[in-house]
Design an enzyme around this catalytic site. Structure first.
Site, short mmCIF file in Angstrom:
data_model
loop_
_atom_site.label_atom_id
_atom_site.label_comp_id
_atom_site.label_asym_id
_atom_site.label_seq_id
_atom_site.Cartn_x
_atom_site.Cartn_y
_atom_site.Cartn_z
N HIS A 74 10.09 50.57 -25.28
CA HIS A 74 9.46 50.15 -24.03
C HIS A 74 8.97 48.70 -24.01
O HIS A 74 8.79 48.11 -22.95
CB HIS A 74 8.33 51.13 -23.62
CG HIS A 74 7.07 50.98 -24.41
ND1 HIS A 74 6.83 51.68 -25.56
CD2 HIS A 74 5.97 50.22 -24.20
CE1 HIS A 74 5.63 51.36 -26.03
NE2 HIS A 74 5.09 50.47 -25.22
N GLU B 17 10.29 43.11 -22.87
CA GLU B 17 9.14 42.25 -22.59
C GLU B 17 8.83 41.29 -23.73
O GLU B 17 8.55 40.12 -23.52
CB GLU B 17 7.92 43.16 -22.32
CG GLU B 17 6.77 42.47 -21.65
CD GLU B 17 7.10 41.97 -20.26
OE1 GLU B 17 6.79 40.80 -20.00
OE2 GLU B 17 7.69 42.71 -19.45
N ASP B 18 8.89 41.81 -24.98
CA ASP B 18 8.36 41.03 -26.11
C ASP B 18 9.40 40.39 -27.01
O ASP B 18 9.05 39.58 -27.87
CB ASP B 18 7.46 41.93 -26.99
CG ASP B 18 6.22 42.39 -26.24
OD1 ASP B 18 5.93 41.80 -25.19
OD2 ASP B 18 5.57 43.35 -26.69
N HIS C 12 3.12 51.07 -32.82
CA HIS C 12 2.69 51.41 -31.44
C HIS C 12 3.76 52.23 -30.71
O HIS C 12 3.46 53.34 -30.23
CB HIS C 12 2.33 50.13 -30.69
CG HIS C 12 2.17 50.31 -29.21
ND1 HIS C 12 1.19 51.13 -28.67
CD2 HIS C 12 2.87 49.81 -28.16
CE1 HIS C 12 1.30 51.11 -27.34
NE2 HIS C 12 2.32 50.32 -27.02
N ASP D 51 -26.61 73.64 -18.50
CA ASP D 51 -27.18 74.98 -18.37
C ASP D 51 -26.10 76.01 -18.04
O ASP D 51 -26.37 77.19 -17.93
CB ASP D 51 -28.25 74.96 -17.27
CG ASP D 51 -29.22 76.12 -17.41
OD1 ASP D 51 -29.28 76.66 -18.53
OD2 ASP D 51 -29.86 76.49 -16.43
#
Length: 710
Positions: A72, A76-77, A48, A259
């Site tokens: 990034h 957080e993870d 990712h 159109d």
């Protein structure tokens, strides 16, 4: 699946070897940090961040952005601290990663305060470094590309969030390619059936018209060559979401939208754009009113192009966009094109400057906004711009959202101009401050030194800057007025102790302010002025420290020892006049101390005040000042016979004696009589008497009564 070596090979085309190695190092660091983690699809998690970096690399973003993309999700993870990233990769990358991490858990399911605060975080992160939002947008794009593995309800939630928040931001930053893909992926996730049907219909329509499109394209290319213009002609595809939106918003059928043939002509210079325009207008007849010049006046997001619509072969309408290669890159990549072209190209640096200007405005909105919800409301206005372009008297161009008024114009020029504006001229003629502006008008604002913003402006201003500045001013004005009224009420209460606020010992004052949990005397006076605290109780505390509890319990009757509070009519928002009985100067009046609103003035005979007349803590003796000024509202009930032009006669009579009609309504009594309710502005009872006298002489008027209570 993309590998780091393939990716590094791609970077060599525009980054130097040292920078490529730094990006590679960030990849290996992230790979180690995410070791053992997988995505929903079962792939290793590191795929990712690598794909996000690849999206940024397609826009030729700098190595710091690519490193931040790799890292990034690390904070957080994986539990790695910002300080560790700072140590390894430096301050710039650590700040970018931290900025993106803070935006990870943004929930936009409903309009709660939490949503608004997250949005505020995003806007402030953008204002600090625009690359934060570019990394976030790329992260979102890759997540949208891989939505298929999620549950349908989660897919819809993420798609809604994308269409509501990320698409407008990509649009505001001029990132056309990224916006289009986000829109189509969001549309597909939100409405899979509709998306499938439109895709199928587009495919069929394209097949049917292939020959005709080819003919038009060849005709334009041949004419370009004939007149000696270097350029290329490309067919322009309408994307699914824009087709769907047009069908829904404009109630058009698919056939009507498809159109229209669409082409783009890419030439080598701005001068050639105008020559190419002349050439296509010679080739096919232009459709009147459909030409737009975004080269001379670019859109707010930096977009530049010439747009024209023509009657093509067999009367089929053709849309054409004409631009240079730089404008094409700018249109597709927006603010990211700043990194694509590091030359001093005027158009591109201009776009970057415009974005910086917008972000500076975002910071100003945040400073003035009372809370996050007010902030999000103001910024959302700026994220959906449909611009009008107007001129200052000196010929400078200002861009404003559609529906903007002269007040919005005044605040765009400068906050002080907005705060003191009293009138305006549009194309040299006096005009209303609430009149919506049209592109091409010249607007001149008239200011006066003592003027202040009017609360009624909030009903028609459309820019976030105007709205937030008016609210900010009114909040401060209300505080200043509350403090002034609180001082008057406290001094009035101190009269019974034969003293004045200025005569009280500073230390006693300081101790009592602290005892009441206020920071300053102004805070205490504001609380009294707003009616949240009784002036008599505070006065007794100041004179007899420690007596607050007894003072609260004591029945206060100070009417003999105090003069009534004088009403001047200029107190502003803290003294208001009740709409049930409409008191005017000359009426016997009484004040009702209303918590949070200050003092509400009623007539003595008003039924609404009858129940609290004997509660001294809620009622205040008031009287009109001999120099009372201003206009006061009064309601008249006029019974009259049905006659043609009666309402016009009433209105003419009122204005003839300088009355100002606020509202007029009529109710039929029977076939020959009706009751007219007139709400008018008067100076005092004498002025009202003159108006009534004038109305009585109108033929057909049977009775005139003043409405005094609800």
């Amino acid at each position: 699946m993309l590998t780091i070596e393939e990716f590094a090979g791609r970077l060599k085309s525009y980054l130097n070897p040292e920078q490529v190695n730094l990006v590679r190092r960030a990849y290996y660091y992230a790979e180690q940090a995410h070791d053992g983690q997988t995505r929903r699809s079962g792939e290793p998690y590191i795929t990712h961040p690598l794909e996000v970096a690849a999206i940024l690399a397609d826009m030729h973003m700098d190595h710091h952005s690519l490193m931040a993309a790799m890292l990034h999700d690390v904070i957080e993870d994986t539990g790695i601290e910002k300080s560790a990233i700072h140590e390894q990769f430096g301050e710039v990358v650590a700040d970018l990663v931290d900025g993106v991490s803070k935006l990870t858990h943004m929930q936009f399911e409903n309009k709660t305060l939490a949503q608004a605060e997250n949005f505020q975080k995003m806007a402030l992160a953008m204002a600090r470094d625009i690359r934060v939002i570019l990394v976030k947008l790329s992260d979102r794009l890759h997540n949208m590309r891989t939505l298929g593995v999620l549950r349908p309800d989660k897919r819809r939630r993420i798609a809604r969030e994308t269409l509501d928040i990320y698409v407008p931001i990509a649009n505001r930053l001029g990132m056309h390619n990224l916006r289009i893909e986000l829109e189509d992926l969001g549309f597909q996730a939100m409405y899979p059936m509709r998306s499938r049907m439109i895709r199928q219909a587009v495919k069929e329509a394209r097949g049917n018209r292939k020959d005709l499109v080819g003919q038009v394209q060849r005709a334009i290319a041949a004419r370009l060559e004939e007149v000696g213009l270097k350029g290329r002609v490309v067919g322009r595809e309408k994307h699914l979401y824009s087709i769907y939106r047009k069908m829904r918003n404009q109630s058009k059928s698919f056939a009507e939208i498809m159109d229209m043939f669409a082409f783009r002509i890419i030439v080598d210079s701005a001068d050639s754009c105008y020559r190419a325009l002349g050439m296509v207008h010679n080739l096919y007849k232009p459709i009147p009113g459909r030409f737009k010049d975004y080269i001379a006046i670019p859109k707010a997001n930096g977009y530049q192009s010439l747009h024209t619509s023509l009657f093509g072969m067999h009367g089929v309408p053709i849309e054409i966009q004409i631009r240079t290669q730089e404008m094409e890159d700018m249109a597709n990549n927006g603010i990211a094109a700043h990194w694509l072209y590091k030359s001093g190209d005027e158009a591109l640096s201009g776009s970057h400057a415009r974005t910086r200007q917008w972000l500076k405005g975002v910071l100003e909105l945040q400073k003035n906004a009372g809370d996050s919800l007010e902030f999000i409301e103001n910024v959302k206005i700026d994220l959906f711009p449909d611009e009008v372009y107007v001129f200052t008297p000196k010929g400078h161009i200002l861009e404003l959202p559609k529906g903007a008024t002269p007040v919005d114009f005044a605040y765009t020029v400068h906050t002080d101009v907005g705060n003191t504006c009293v009138a305006c001229r549009i194309d040299r003629r006096l005009a209303s401050l609430s009149q919506p502006l049209q592109s091409g008008q010249t607007v001149e604002v008239v200011t006066a030194p003592g003027a202040r913003p009017n609360v009624a402006w909030l009903n028609f201003v459309v820019t976030g800057k105007a709205r937030s500045n008016i609210r900010h001013f009114l909040k401060n004005q209300r505080r200043n007025e509350s403090i002034a009224l609180g001082r008057r009420l406290l001094n009035k209460a101190l009269v019974s102790f034969e003293t004045h606020l200025d005569d009280i010992d500073d230390q006693v004052l300081k101790d009592q302010i602290e005892a009441l949990s206020f920071d300053t005397l102004d805070d205490l006076l504001e609380d009294i002025g707003l009616g949240n605290r009784m002036a008599y109780v505070v006065a007794r505390m100041l004179m007899e420290p420690g007596s607050a509890e007894e003072a609260e319990k004591t029945q206060i009757d100070t009417s003999d020892s105090e003069k009534p509070l004088s009403i001047r009519g200029t107190e502003g928002m803290v003294i208001s006049f009740a709409k049930c009985c409409y008191p005017i100067p000359g009426d016997p009046v009484v004040g009702h101390v209303s918590s949070g609103r200050g003092i509400v003035i009623h007539t003595e005979s008003c039924k609404n005040i009858a129940d609290i007349r004997h509660s001294p803590e809620k009622v205040l003796e008031v009287d009109w000042d001999k120099d009372v000024s201003g206009e006061f509202t009064v309601e008249l009930l006029v019974e009259l016979e049905h006659h043609r032009g009666m309402i016009a006669s009433l209105a003419t009579s009122v204005t003839a004696v300088e009355g100002n009609i606020e509202k007029i309504s009529m109710e039929e009594r029977d076939a020959s009589f009706c009751m007219v309710q007139l709400v008018i502005k008067v100076k005092d009872r004498l002025h009202l008497a003159r108006i009534i006298k004038r109305l009585r002489v109108i033929k057909g008027v049977h009775s005139i009564n003043r409405r005094r209570e609800a």
